[in-house]
Design an enzyme around this catalytic site. Structure first.
Site, PDB file in Angstrom:
ATOM      1  N   SER A   1      12.494  -2.152  -4.515  1.00 49.02           N
ATOM      2  CA  SER A   1      12.074  -1.587  -5.800  1.00 49.02           C
ATOM      3  C   SER A   1      12.917  -0.421  -6.278  1.00 49.02           C
ATOM      4  CB  SER A   1      10.625  -1.132  -5.698  1.00 49.02           C
ATOM      5  OG  SER A   1      10.513  -0.120  -4.720  1.00 49.02           O
TER       6      SER A   1
ATOM      7  N   THR B   1       0.736  -8.046  -3.980  1.00 48.77           N
ATOM      8  CA  THR B   1      -0.237  -7.122  -4.569  1.00 48.77           C
ATOM      9  C   THR B   1      -0.913  -7.783  -5.758  1.00 48.77           C
ATOM     10  OG1 THR B   1      -0.534  -4.920  -5.516  1.00 48.77           O
ATOM     11  CG2 THR B   1       1.483  -6.058  -6.124  1.00 48.77           C
TER      12      THR B   1
ATOM     13  N   LYS C   1       0.574  -4.125 -10.079  1.00 44.28           N
ATOM     14  CA  LYS C   1       1.874  -4.409 -10.690  1.00 44.28           C
ATOM     15  C   LYS C   1       1.770  -5.585 -11.673  1.00 44.28           C
ATOM     16  CE  LYS C   1       4.104  -2.248  -6.740  1.00 44.28           C
ATOM     17  NZ  LYS C   1       3.825  -0.864  -7.141  1.00 44.28           N
TER      18      LYS C   1
ATOM     19  N   THR D   1     -13.432  -1.835   5.621  1.00 45.72           N
ATOM     20  CA  THR D   1     -13.179  -1.404   4.246  1.00 45.72           C
ATOM     21  C   THR D   1     -14.032  -2.256   3.306  1.00 45.72           C
ATOM     22  OG1 THR D   1     -10.914  -0.944   4.870  1.00 45.72           O
ATOM     23  CG2 THR D   1     -11.360  -1.035   2.523  1.00 45.72           C
TER      24      THR D   1
HETATM   25  C1  LIG Z   1       7.170  -2.323  -1.474  1.00 49.71           C
HETATM   26  C2  LIG Z   1       5.726  -2.027  -1.693  1.00 49.71           C
HETATM   27  N1  LIG Z   1       4.827  -2.657  -0.934  1.00 49.71           N
HETATM   28  C3  LIG Z   1       3.498  -2.404  -1.100  1.00 49.71           C
HETATM   29  C4  LIG Z   1       3.060  -1.523  -2.057  1.00 49.71           C
HETATM   30  C5  LIG Z   1       1.584  -1.275  -2.167  1.00 49.71           C
HETATM   31  O1  LIG Z   1       1.019  -1.999  -3.187  1.00 49.71           O
HETATM   32  P1  LIG Z   1      -0.429  -1.614  -3.693  1.00 49.71           P
HETATM   33  O2  LIG Z   1      -0.246  -0.432  -4.602  1.00 49.71           O
HETATM   34  O3  LIG Z   1      -0.937  -2.804  -4.380  1.00 49.71           O
HETATM   35  O4  LIG Z   1      -1.235  -1.235  -2.492  1.00 49.71           O
HETATM   36  C6  LIG Z   1       3.959  -0.855  -2.872  1.00 49.71           C
HETATM   37  C7  LIG Z   1       3.468   0.076  -3.916  1.00 49.71           C
HETATM   38  O5  LIG Z   1       4.130   0.523  -4.776  1.00 49.71           O
HETATM   39  C8  LIG Z   1       5.337  -1.109  -2.681  1.00 49.71           C
HETATM   40  O6  LIG Z   1       6.253  -0.483  -3.424  1.00 49.71           O
END
Ligand SMILES: Cc1ncc(COP(=O)(O)O)c(C=O)c1O
Length: 277
Positions: A45, A101, A104, A133
Site C-alpha cells: 500500500s 478486509t 477499504k 471477540t
Molecule cells: C496491509 C494491511 N493489512 C490489513 C489491514 C487491516 O485492515 P482492517 O482495517 O480492515 O482491519 C490494513 C489496514 O490498513 C493494511 O494496510
C-alpha cells in the site's frame, strides 16, 4: 499480520521485499522437513507495487511451505470478481490463506481469511483473538454482503478506478510533482521530510478541504516520506484538477522542489486533453 507472526511464538526470518532469490535462500536454509509459512502482501500500500505471486508459490511448492497472502489493498479492486490480485493473476488456488478486509473497497468494517475448511476450522477452534471477540453486527454483515455481491458482478467501478489513478499520475507528473512510480491505483508523491509531509497534509485539509494522509517513518524509510494518494472511482475531472492545483499551492508555500520544467497551467490542460482524448 506482523502482530500475528509475533503472537504465534514461531521462529521467523524476514525476506527482503519482493526478493524471491532471498526468499529461496531462507527456505533452503530452513530445510524441506520443517513446517514453514511464507507471509506476504499481494499489493503493497505504500509503493503500490505487487508481489510476484506465482514465483512465491513455485518456491512454496519446491520447499514444502504454506503461503499466507494479505489482499487487503486489492479486494474489490482487482480480479474479474474483485477477489484481488491473486484472482487477477490466476494464483488463488495456489495460496493457502487469503486475508481480506470488508473495509477499504467494500466500505464497511471487519475482515476475513479464506482457505481450506480444515484450516479455517483450526483457526475458529484455537484463535483467542477470534473466539473472545464480539461478532460483526448483522447490519454490517448485510452491508458488506451487498458490497461484495455488487463488486463481484460490476466491472465499471474497477475500470473507472484505474482510469482515475492513471489520470492523477499523469496530471501530477506533468505538473512537475514528484510522483513515485507505482503499478497500481496507489499514487505516492515524494516529500522526503517528515515535518513537511505532515505540514503538507495539514494544509491540504485546512486550506483546501482535501484529506491525504502523510506517511512518515516507520511506515516508510526515513527520507522517503510521502503523501499517499488513492483516488476513488467517484473523483471526477474537476476534483482531480482541484487536487493538482492544491498540491502545487502547498508545494510552493512549503518550498518543496518540483521536477524540471513544470508546465504552465494552460499548457498542462492542453497536454492533459491530448492524453485523455
Ligand atoms: C496491509 C494491511 N493489512 C490489513 C489491514 C487491516 O485492515 P482492517 O482495517 O480492515 O482491519 C490494513 C489496514 O490498513 C493494511 O494496510
Amino acid at each position: 499480520m506482523i502482530e500475528g507472526v509475533r503472537q504465534s511464538g514461531c521462529e521467523k526470518r524476514i525476506w527482503r521485499h519482493n526478493d524471491v532469490d532471498h526468499l529461496e535462500q531462507l527456505l533452503r536454509a530452513a530445510g524441506t522437513e520443517r513446517p514453514k509459512l511464507i507471509v506476504f502482501e499481494t499489493l503493497y500500500s505504500m509503493d503500490g507495487d505487487v508481489a510476484p505471486l506465482h514465483r512465491i508459490c513455485d518456491l512454496a511448492e519446491q520447499y514444502g511451505a504454506m503461503t499466507y497472502a494479505d489482499e487487503v489493498h486489492a479486494v474489490g479492486m482487482y480480479g474479474r470478481r474483485g477477489a484481488g490480485i491473486a484472482e487477477r493473476d490466476g494464483a488463488m488456488d495456489r495460496i493457502d490463506v487469503l486475508q481480506g478486509t470488508l473495509a477499504k473497497a467494500f466500505g464497511c468494517v471487519g475482515g476475513y481469511i479464506a482457505g481450506a475448511s480444515s484450516l479455517i476450522d483450526a483457526v475458529r477452534s484455537h484463535a483467542p483473538g477470534f473466539i473472545f471477540t464480539t461478532a460483526l453486527p448483522p447490519a454490517i454483515c448485510a452491508a458488506a454482503t451487498a458490497a461484495i455481491r455488487h463488486l463481484k458482478q460490476s466491472q465499471s467501478e474497477r475500470a473507472r478506478h484505474q482510469d482515475r489513478a492513471a489520470r492523477v499520475k499523469a496530471m501530477l507528473t506533468l505538473a512537475g510533482l514528484p510522483v513515485m512510480p507505482s503499478d497500481t491505483h496507489i499514487v505516492p508523491v515524494l516529500v522526503g521530510d517528515a515535518l513537511k509531509c505532515k505540514a503538507a497534509s495539514d494544509r491540504l485539509l485546512t486550506e483546501h478541504g482535501i484529506y491525504i494522509q502523510p506517511i512518515n517513518y516507520p511506515t516508510v524509510p526515513r527520507g522517503l516520506e510521502r503523501l499517499r494518494i488513492t483516488p476513488s472511482p467517484y473523483h471526477d475531472d474537476a476534483l482531480l484538477d482541484a487536487l493538482c492545483a492544491a498540491l502545487l499551492d502547498v508545494w510552493e508555500r512549503l518550498g518543496l522542489a518540483l521536477n524540471d520544467r513544470p508546465l504552465a497551467a494552460n499548457d498542462k490542460v492542453a497536454r492533459m486533453d491530448g492524453i485523455f482524448a
